[in-house]
Design an enzyme around this catalytic site. Sequence first.
Site, PDB file in Angstrom:
ATOM      1  N   TYR A 235      14.105  54.892  44.385  1.00  0.00           N
ATOM      2  CA  TYR A 235      12.831  55.520  44.752  1.00  0.00           C
ATOM      3  C   TYR A 235      12.396  56.657  43.826  1.00  0.00           C
ATOM      4  O   TYR A 235      11.332  57.219  44.013  1.00  0.00           O
ATOM      5  CB  TYR A 235      12.923  56.057  46.190  1.00  0.00           C
TER       6      TYR A 235
ATOM      7  N   LYS B  46      25.808  47.198  47.454  1.00  0.00           N
ATOM      8  CA  LYS B  46      25.847  45.892  46.783  1.00  0.00           C
ATOM      9  C   LYS B  46      26.735  46.064  45.553  1.00  0.00           C
ATOM     10  O   LYS B  46      26.335  45.764  44.424  1.00  0.00           O
ATOM     11  CB  LYS B  46      24.418  45.451  46.435  1.00  0.00           C
TER      12      LYS B  46
ATOM     13  N   ASP C 100      23.770  42.089  51.929  1.00  0.00           N
ATOM     14  CA  ASP C 100      23.368  40.760  52.427  1.00  0.00           C
ATOM     15  C   ASP C 100      24.134  40.421  53.710  1.00  0.00           C
ATOM     16  O   ASP C 100      23.551  39.944  54.688  1.00  0.00           O
ATOM     17  CB  ASP C 100      23.550  39.678  51.348  1.00  0.00           C
TER      18      ASP C 100
ATOM     19  N   ASP D 215      15.713  51.306  53.669  1.00  0.00           N
ATOM     20  CA  ASP D 215      14.318  50.970  53.958  1.00  0.00           C
ATOM     21  C   ASP D 215      14.230  49.554  54.520  1.00  0.00           C
ATOM     22  O   ASP D 215      13.597  49.313  55.548  1.00  0.00           O
ATOM     23  CB  ASP D 215      13.492  51.086  52.671  1.00  0.00           C
TER      24      ASP D 215
ATOM     25  N   ASP E 201      13.588  48.124  58.784  1.00  0.00           N
ATOM     26  CA  ASP E 201      12.537  47.247  59.317  1.00  0.00           C
ATOM     27  C   ASP E 201      13.182  46.152  60.163  1.00  0.00           C
ATOM     28  O   ASP E 201      12.657  45.772  61.213  1.00  0.00           O
ATOM     29  CB  ASP E 201      11.721  46.591  58.190  1.00  0.00           C
TER      30      ASP E 201
HETATM   31  C1  IPM Z   1       9.154  53.860  54.987  1.00  0.00           C
HETATM   32  C2  IPM Z   1       8.067  53.314  54.125  1.00  0.00           C
HETATM   33  C3  IPM Z   1       8.095  54.056  52.803  1.00  0.00           C
HETATM   34  C4  IPM Z   1       9.451  53.848  52.184  1.00  0.00           C
HETATM   35  C5  IPM Z   1       6.969  53.643  51.835  1.00  0.00           C
HETATM   36  C6  IPM Z   1       5.626  53.881  52.455  1.00  0.00           C
HETATM   37  C7  IPM Z   1       7.107  54.308  50.496  1.00  0.00           C
HETATM   38  O1  IPM Z   1       8.214  51.939  53.964  1.00  0.00           O
HETATM   39  O2  IPM Z   1       9.124  55.061  55.301  1.00  0.00           O
HETATM   40  O3  IPM Z   1      10.051  53.103  55.367  1.00  0.00           O
HETATM   41  O4  IPM Z   1       9.688  52.815  51.554  1.00  0.00           O
HETATM   42  O5  IPM Z   1      10.289  54.725  52.342  1.00  0.00           O
HETATM   43 MN    MN Z   2       9.843  51.091  55.089  1.00  0.00          MN
END
Ligand code: IPM
Ligand code: MN
Length: 342
Positions: free
Chosen positions: A131, A178, A211, A235, A239
């Site tokens: 990042y 990884k 993975d 990240d 999700d």
């Molecule tokens: C999150 C978002 C951010 C990230 C983006 C918007 C840069 O996806 O906070 O998870 O990847 O950290």
């Molecule tokens: Mn995110």
Amino acid sequence: MTRIAVLPCDGAGKEVVPEAIKVLRAAGADFEFQEYDVNADQYMRTGEPIPPSTWTELQLADSILFGAVGDPRVNDSAYLAGVLLRLRFELDLYVNLRPARLYDDRLSPLRREDRRAIDLLIVRENTEGLYVGMGGRFKAGTEDEVAIQEDLNTHLGVTRIIDYAFGAARREVVMVDKSNAMTHAGALWQERWKAVAKRHPEVKTRHLYVDAAAMQLVRDPTQFEVIVTGNLFGDILSDLTAELIGGMGIAPSGNVNPETKRGLFEPVHGTAPDIAGKGIVNPIGAILSASMMVRHLGHTEMAGAIEGAVRSAIRDGECTRDLGGALSTSEVGDAVVRRLRD
Ligand code: IPM
Ligand code: MN
């Protein structure tokens, strides 16, 4: 007086942050809330993601309550980098806490009932890795183009995030990397992991490649307590874990520095341009982020009360349509507030 800087930003962020503040007030939070004009309109007007005077004030705030940043009209990465990533990096909010707790069985996408007692925490490194924006494009736009994106990992950065994960765990920490394919960064993570683990003999340890971790999270998320990992993997996996507990609308997060006590709290979801502005976005992610904020500020009971109220509203079906309910964004805020008053 505790000073909270409020940055609703764009899209869905503008709708959910007021609900979080409404809930905080009802929970008895005696804070001074100061809202700042940091958003796409402001950026398009001035060319500055965060005006310098606002930046000074954000540095002085005790905590930042954040919505979401991004706008279809701004397709320029400088905006995102200049708001959210700048705050994470320059305030050195190196711990990104992404808890996943299933508040009601019906929200689980998993068929097996014995795989639903999910209460895990992803501890995501938040100031390094892929990042940092280092690298570049050579011969851009030609068929000879070369694009390089650097993965930055430091001894200090890796050590401190693993250390934090051990402090947050009672039972077990799983380190995810990884290192079989990304051998340079992987070796540093492995070395620091083993060194830090030695200092915490009371906590069990396990290592998974990313993975395999993704697979295990879907197979049986109940096996996890604390997962520590780098910025990008954290990240992605967060999700996935959001989806395990009811979707992006419900997942909270905190970006914190345990030494300076600074923090920025935000729902994991983004600006949701497809559904924003209709009064239907789910404020629970933002409300639970606010409860993480008060917990971080030392108000443990208040945080517990907010979480209890959220759980009860969800269980009674008083939620937005993404969770199977029929309420609007502000009606969900009201449903949580009512339970705090009872
Ligand atoms: C999150 C978002 C951010 C990230 C983006 C918007 C840069 O996806 O906070 O998870 O990847 O950290
Ligand atoms: Mn995110």
